[in-house]
Design an enzyme around this catalytic site. Structure first.
Site, short mmCIF file in Angstrom:
data_model
loop_
_atom_site.label_atom_id
_atom_site.label_comp_id
_atom_site.label_asym_id
_atom_site.label_seq_id
_atom_site.Cartn_x
_atom_site.Cartn_y
_atom_site.Cartn_z
N THR A 94 9.43 5.95 8.49
CA THR A 94 10.64 5.31 9.01
C THR A 94 11.73 5.34 7.95
O THR A 94 11.52 4.88 6.83
CB THR A 94 10.33 3.86 9.43
OG1 THR A 94 9.42 3.90 10.53
CG2 THR A 94 11.58 3.12 9.84
N GLN B 205 6.21 10.92 16.86
CA GLN B 205 5.33 9.76 16.99
C GLN B 205 5.94 8.78 18.00
O GLN B 205 7.07 8.33 17.84
CB GLN B 205 5.12 9.06 15.65
CG GLN B 205 4.03 8.00 15.73
CD GLN B 205 3.81 7.27 14.43
OE1 GLN B 205 4.73 6.60 13.94
NE2 GLN B 205 2.62 7.36 13.88
N HIS C 199 1.33 6.17 18.43
CA HIS C 199 1.15 5.24 17.31
C HIS C 199 0.27 4.08 17.78
O HIS C 199 0.75 3.17 18.46
CB HIS C 199 2.50 4.74 16.84
CG HIS C 199 2.50 4.14 15.47
ND1 HIS C 199 1.36 3.74 14.82
CD2 HIS C 199 3.53 3.87 14.60
CE1 HIS C 199 1.67 3.24 13.63
NE2 HIS C 199 2.98 3.31 13.48
N ASN D 93 -1.17 0.10 12.49
CA ASN D 93 -0.23 -0.69 11.69
C ASN D 93 0.29 -1.96 12.37
O ASN D 93 1.42 -2.40 12.11
CB ASN D 93 0.95 0.19 11.24
CG ASN D 93 0.52 1.23 10.24
OD1 ASN D 93 -0.61 1.21 9.75
ND2 ASN D 93 1.41 2.16 9.91
N ARG E 168 -2.82 7.96 16.23
CA ARG E 168 -2.97 7.39 14.89
C ARG E 168 -3.63 6.02 14.98
O ARG E 168 -3.20 5.16 15.77
CB ARG E 168 -1.60 7.25 14.21
CG ARG E 168 -1.70 6.95 12.72
CD ARG E 168 -0.33 6.68 12.13
NE ARG E 168 -0.27 7.06 10.71
CZ ARG E 168 0.67 6.65 9.87
NH1 ARG E 168 1.64 5.87 10.29
NH2 ARG E 168 0.67 7.04 8.61
N GLY F 235 2.61 10.87 2.81
CA GLY F 235 3.79 10.12 3.19
C GLY F 235 4.88 10.18 2.15
O GLY F 235 5.70 11.08 2.13
N ARG F 236 4.87 9.21 1.23
CA ARG F 236 5.98 9.08 0.28
C ARG F 236 6.19 10.32 -0.57
O ARG F 236 7.33 10.60 -0.98
CB ARG F 236 5.76 7.87 -0.62
CG ARG F 236 5.89 6.55 0.13
CD ARG F 236 5.87 5.36 -0.79
NE ARG F 236 6.05 4.12 -0.04
CZ ARG F 236 6.21 2.93 -0.59
NH1 ARG F 236 6.22 2.81 -1.91
NH2 ARG F 236 6.35 1.85 0.17
#
Length: 358
Positions: free
Chosen positions: A27, A99, A175, A178, A227, A316-317
């Site tokens: 995001t 997603q 999704h 989370n 996911r 990810g990052r």
């Protein structure tokens, strides 16, 4: 015997990938009016050397939004705007799925039509925060969805999946992780219902399974991923009383569908991999299909995972500040550090201005 490599081609369902490196959904809050734009097209184009790009989570309906300036995938205008993104990625030879997201109770009245309360499996508020025009603020108290409203939620996922294909995506990822809506139904730490969608594991898993059946019926199982995050506590998603039984039930029910892949977050999203015990190998066996792993993977750990049987590894990052991450991993080049101050919102700074390695 030849050892499988992170850089080998692989097929996930109907989607052929040039390598097993996946860009995880991230995001970034750069879609004013919920519309993708030219800056986003450039961002994804820069990262198209990944075997697969999974877009930032994108709401399936106006009520699915939980954060400021996140994109949607439910209107004709959004479909047209996303087409510029998919065209840019495909022009570079990349593959991209979107997603599909409904945040449930992780939202704020200021983000929802008419200032409505968020919706969830429960009327209990999450002890969390979300991103609005006022910055990060506590989430609003939700209302529990009525049982007769749930077919509409399923229909929204189905419609969003069709919109995704119309926008040129290679597939979708639902999704279910989370602490967002589908997991709010799954976990007994959140779901306090007494109707056909609460109580037993089968009832709590019902909405997710209905969503997956609807999406695969609409666009094909070979272009549909999911996911999951069996033990992550993010977004006030406390542990289920029996996560092994819960998620085992889910994946065994999903196995006959023949999904393109299952994308599993190991441990705490963005945190410790060993936050709670869980037998991911048993889950993989129960699923029996293409298996994507995620959370704090280095190149070395990713190679070990692929050699041990994972079909793909999501990063990810690392992709935020390394648009050429695949090359850097392959050649053992150092990774650039991401600037956390520019993760959420803003413009090109900290988004499309990270250079590739020399």
């Amino acid at each position: 015997m030849t050892v499988r490599s992170l850089f080998d081609p692989v097929r996930l369902g109907d989607i052929a990938l040039a390598n097993r490196v996946v860009m995880a959904p991230l995001t970034r809050n750069r879609a004013p009016r919920q519309l993708p734009n030219a800056l986003m097209a450039e961002y994804y184009r820069q990262r198209a050397s990944a075997g697969l790009l999974i877009t930032e989570a994108s709401q399936i309906s106006p009520m699915g939004q939980g954060y400021l300036d996140t994109p949607g995938i439910h209107t004709a205008e959004q479909v047209q705007a996303w087409r510029a993104v998919t065209d840019a990625v495909h022009a570079e030879g990349g593959r991209i799925v979107i997603q599909l997201w409904h945040v449930g109770r992780i939202s704020h009245t200021s983000l929802l039509p008419g200032g409505q309360a968020p919706v969830s499996s429960t009327a209990r508020a999450a002890a969390g925060r979300t991103f609005t025009t006022e910055g990060f603020v506590p989430t609003s108290t939700p209302r529990a969805l009525r049982e007769d409203e749930l077919p509409g939620i399923v229909a929204d996922y189905r419609h969003a999946a069709r919109c995704a294909m119309d926008a040129g995506f290679d597939g979708v990822e639902v999704h279910g992780a989370n602490g967002y809506l589908l997991e709010q139904f799954l976990r007994d730490s959140i779901n306090d219902r007494t109707d056909g969608y609460g109580g037993s594991i089968a009832n709590r898993a019902r909405l997710m399974l209905e969503v997956m059946q609807a999406v695969t019926a609409e666009i094909g199982a070979g272009r549909t991923g999911l996911r999951l995050s069996p033990v992550t506590p993010v977004n006030d998603a406390a542990q289920d009383s029996d996560p092994a039984a819960l998620y085992g039930h889910v994946v065994r029910a999903l196995a006959p569908l023949g999904l393109a892949y299952l994308h599993v977050i190991e441990g705490q999203t963005g945190g410790a991999r060993d936050i709670a015990p869980f037998d991911y190998a048993a889950l993989k066996t129960a699923f029996g299909g293409p298996w994507m792993v995620n959370n704090a993977y280095t190149g070395e750990l990713a190679q070990q995972a692929v050699a041990a049987g994972a079909d793909a590894v999501a990063f990810g990052r690392a992709f935020i500040s390394n648009p050429d991450l695949v090359r850097r991993l392959r050649e053992g080049l150092p990774l650039a550090k991401a600037h956390s101050a520019t993760f959420y919102g803003g413009g090109a700074e900290g988004y499309t201005d990270y250079p590739p390695a020399p």
